[in-house]
Design a protein around this motif. Sequence first.
Motif, PDB file in Angstrom:
ATOM      1  N   TYR A  25       0.847  -1.185   0.000  1.00  0.00           N
ATOM      2  CA  TYR A  25       0.000   0.000   0.000  1.00  0.00           C
ATOM      3  C   TYR A  25       0.885   1.239   0.000  1.00  0.00           C
ATOM      4  O   TYR A  25       1.880   1.300   0.736  1.00  0.00           O
ATOM      5  N   PRO A  26       0.590   2.260  -0.802  1.00  0.00           N
ATOM      6  CA  PRO A  26       1.465   3.432  -0.901  1.00  0.00           C
ATOM      7  C   PRO A  26       1.659   4.124   0.446  1.00  0.00           C
ATOM      8  O   PRO A  26       0.748   4.168   1.277  1.00  0.00           O
ATOM      9  N   ALA A  27       2.842   4.673   0.641  1.00  0.00           N
ATOM     10  CA  ALA A  27       3.147   5.355   1.899  1.00  0.00           C
ATOM     11  C   ALA A  27       2.199   6.524   2.140  1.00  0.00           C
ATOM     12  O   ALA A  27       1.718   6.733   3.266  1.00  0.00           O
ATOM     13  N   SER A  28       1.924   7.300   1.091  1.00  0.00           N
ATOM     14  CA  SER A  28       1.048   8.461   1.263  1.00  0.00           C
ATOM     15  C   SER A  28      -0.359   8.028   1.654  1.00  0.00           C
ATOM     16  O   SER A  28      -1.013   8.665   2.495  1.00  0.00           O
ATOM     17  N   SER A  29      -0.841   6.938   1.070  1.00  0.00           N
ATOM     18  CA  SER A  29      -2.178   6.431   1.395  1.00  0.00           C
ATOM     19  C   SER A  29      -2.214   5.881   2.810  1.00  0.00           C
ATOM     20  O   SER A  29      -3.214   6.053   3.527  1.00  0.00           O
ATOM     21  N   THR A  30      -1.131   5.231   3.228  1.00  0.00           N
ATOM     22  CA  THR A  30      -1.055   4.697   4.594  1.00  0.00           C
ATOM     23  C   THR A  30      -1.085   5.830   5.609  1.00  0.00           C
ATOM     24  O   THR A  30      -1.803   5.767   6.620  1.00  0.00           O
ATOM     25  N   ARG A  31      -0.332   6.884   5.353  1.00  0.00           N
ATOM     26  CA  ARG A  31      -0.323   8.021   6.279  1.00  0.00           C
ATOM     27  C   ARG A  31      -1.695   8.677   6.350  1.00  0.00           C
ATOM     28  O   ARG A  31      -2.151   9.083   7.425  1.00  0.00           O
ATOM     29  N   ARG A  32      -2.349   8.801   5.205  1.00  0.00           N
ATOM     30  CA  ARG A  32      -3.669   9.438   5.199  1.00  0.00           C
ATOM     31  C   ARG A  32      -4.669   8.588   5.982  1.00  0.00           C
ATOM     32  O   ARG A  32      -5.465   9.113   6.762  1.00  0.00           O
ATOM     33  N   LEU A  33      -4.629   7.279   5.781  1.00  0.00           N
ATOM     34  CA  LEU A  33      -5.515   6.386   6.525  1.00  0.00           C
ATOM     35  C   LEU A  33      -5.234   6.491   8.020  1.00  0.00           C
ATOM     36  O   LEU A  33      -6.156   6.588   8.837  1.00  0.00           O
ATOM     37  N   THR A  78      -6.031   0.965  14.302  1.00  0.00           N
ATOM     38  CA  THR A  78      -7.057   0.584  13.328  1.00  0.00           C
ATOM     39  C   THR A  78      -6.486   0.508  11.916  1.00  0.00           C
ATOM     40  O   THR A  78      -6.867  -0.360  11.131  1.00  0.00           O
ATOM     41  N   ALA A  79      -5.557   1.397  11.602  1.00  0.00           N
ATOM     42  CA  ALA A  79      -4.912   1.336  10.284  1.00  0.00           C
ATOM     43  C   ALA A  79      -4.200  -0.005  10.111  1.00  0.00           C
ATOM     44  O   ALA A  79      -4.292  -0.642   9.047  1.00  0.00           O
ATOM     45  N   LYS A  80      -3.497  -0.439  11.150  1.00  0.00           N
ATOM     46  CA  LYS A  80      -2.812  -1.734  11.062  1.00  0.00           C
ATOM     47  C   LYS A  80      -3.809  -2.876  10.957  1.00  0.00           C
ATOM     48  O   LYS A  80      -3.592  -3.838  10.203  1.00  0.00           O
ATOM     49  N   TYR A  81      -4.902  -2.806  11.714  1.00  0.00           N
ATOM     50  CA  TYR A  81      -5.932  -3.849  11.621  1.00  0.00           C
ATOM     51  C   TYR A  81      -6.434  -3.975  10.191  1.00  0.00           C
ATOM     52  O   TYR A  81      -6.532  -5.078   9.635  1.00  0.00           O
ATOM     53  N   LEU A  82      -6.760  -2.835   9.585  1.00  0.00           N
ATOM     54  CA  LEU A  82      -7.299  -2.855   8.225  1.00  0.00           C
ATOM     55  C   LEU A  82      -6.254  -3.326   7.220  1.00  0.00           C
ATOM     56  O   LEU A  82      -6.550  -4.160   6.346  1.00  0.00           O
ATOM     57  N   LEU A  83      -5.029  -2.817   7.333  1.00  0.00           N
ATOM     58  CA  LEU A  83      -3.991  -3.146   6.356  1.00  0.00           C
ATOM     59  C   LEU A  83      -3.457  -4.565   6.525  1.00  0.00           C
ATOM     60  O   LEU A  83      -3.209  -5.262   5.538  1.00  0.00           O
ATOM     61  N   PHE A  84      -3.273  -5.009   7.761  1.00  0.00           N
ATOM     62  CA  PHE A  84      -2.720  -6.338   7.988  1.00  0.00           C
ATOM     63  C   PHE A  84      -3.700  -7.431   7.591  1.00  0.00           C
ATOM     64  O   PHE A  84      -3.311  -8.472   7.051  1.00  0.00           O
ATOM     65  N   SER A  85      -4.997  -7.200   7.874  1.00  0.00           N
ATOM     66  CA  SER A  85      -5.985  -8.267   7.684  1.00  0.00           C
ATOM     67  C   SER A  85      -6.720  -8.206   6.355  1.00  0.00           C
ATOM     68  O   SER A  85      -7.113  -9.237   5.813  1.00  0.00           O
ATOM     69  N   GLY A  86      -6.942  -6.990   5.851  1.00  0.00           N
ATOM     70  CA  GLY A  86      -7.790  -6.851   4.671  1.00  0.00           C
ATOM     71  C   GLY A  86      -9.246  -7.123   4.957  1.00  0.00           C
ATOM     72  O   GLY A  86     -10.069  -7.204   4.035  1.00  0.00           O
ATOM     73  N   LEU A 123     -17.589   4.482  11.822  1.00  0.00           N
ATOM     74  CA  LEU A 123     -17.925   5.717  12.519  1.00  0.00           C
ATOM     75  C   LEU A 123     -17.159   5.820  13.835  1.00  0.00           C
ATOM     76  O   LEU A 123     -16.599   6.867  14.161  1.00  0.00           O
ATOM     77  N   ARG A 124     -17.097   4.727  14.585  1.00  0.00           N
ATOM     78  CA  ARG A 124     -16.397   4.751  15.874  1.00  0.00           C
ATOM     79  C   ARG A 124     -14.911   5.038  15.717  1.00  0.00           C
ATOM     80  O   ARG A 124     -14.303   5.695  16.561  1.00  0.00           O
ATOM     81  N   THR A 125     -14.327   4.554  14.645  1.00  0.00           N
ATOM     82  CA  THR A 125     -12.882   4.714  14.466  1.00  0.00           C
ATOM     83  C   THR A 125     -12.505   6.006  13.755  1.00  0.00           C
ATOM     84  O   THR A 125     -11.314   6.316  13.637  1.00  0.00           O
ATOM     85  N   GLY A 126     -13.484   6.746  13.267  1.00  0.00           N
ATOM     86  CA  GLY A 126     -13.192   8.006  12.591  1.00  0.00           C
ATOM     87  C   GLY A 126     -13.053   7.897  11.093  1.00  0.00           C
ATOM     88  O   GLY A 126     -12.738   8.886  10.421  1.00  0.00           O
ATOM     89  N   LEU A 127     -13.286   6.714  10.543  1.00  0.00           N
ATOM     90  CA  LEU A 127     -13.182   6.555   9.097  1.00  0.00           C
ATOM     91  C   LEU A 127     -14.317   7.278   8.380  1.00  0.00           C
ATOM     92  O   LEU A 127     -14.148   7.755   7.255  1.00  0.00           O
ATOM     93  N   VAL A 128     -15.485   7.337   9.018  1.00  0.00           N
ATOM     94  CA  VAL A 128     -16.591   8.129   8.467  1.00  0.00           C
ATOM     95  C   VAL A 128     -17.066   9.116   9.520  1.00  0.00           C
ATOM     96  O   VAL A 128     -16.819   8.952  10.717  1.00  0.00           O
TER      97      VAL A 128
END
Length: 247
Positions: free
Chosen positions: A135-143, A151-159, A168-173
């Motif tokens: 996953y691009p570094a810029s996209s990882t930082r933005r996430l 939460t970023a690691k949870y999403l990226l590591f697991s897919g 909503l709880r995590t701030g993604l929306v």
Amino acid sequence: MEPQLSHRVGDGVATVVIRHPAKRNAMTADMWRALPPLLDELTADADVHALVLTGEGETFCAGADISTLRGSPDEAQGLAVLAEEALAAFPKPTLAAIRGYCVGGGSQLAAACDLRFAEEGALFGVTPAKLGIVYPASSTRRLMSLVGPATAKYLLFSGELIDAERALRTGLVDEVLPVAALDKRVAEFTRVLTSRSLLTQAAAKEFANGRTDRDAHWAEQARGSGDTAEGVAAFLERRQPRFTWMP
């Protein structure tokens, strides 16, 4: 229907629609290429005060069209990053209106928007680990700036996909709306956005995105704009302000 990005402008809002219904609005290479020049066109349009990004039908965007990764995955990823960065740099407020799947490249686009409103039942995922993609570094930082490192690691590591309530709880929306209420809420909120000072919004967006070396520039813009005087006068006269500053 051929895969495409369509757009319309009305009431100060540009609505960009991702259209590839045969593949849940997955982004093709041509669609990634088309987004930056379209955003340039909308930036130059004085009638546009805010932008909404959404998907055709009941899906926001299920990611990149995987068939485009067979030939040159590096090129495909590079196009996605250029489109994501162009969206993040759009100088006016942007809002992703999300229903259904918001996965992979769809999540990249949603994260590049300033705000994200989702319908109940929407599903979110960042899925490069399922494809062996870095996953691009810029996209990882933005996430990570949205949801934090854990939460970023949870999403990226697991897919794995998460539902709208967890997003909503995590701030993604920012908001989750009942089914069939998303369009009405987006229309209401964009009316709020277009009634506010673009000067304030543009400066705040630049500062929030990490550029903090232009205080003097924005102070000069404020002095010459008349927006502050208009805002104060409107408040004292108990009327709606008529802001005129444009980037």
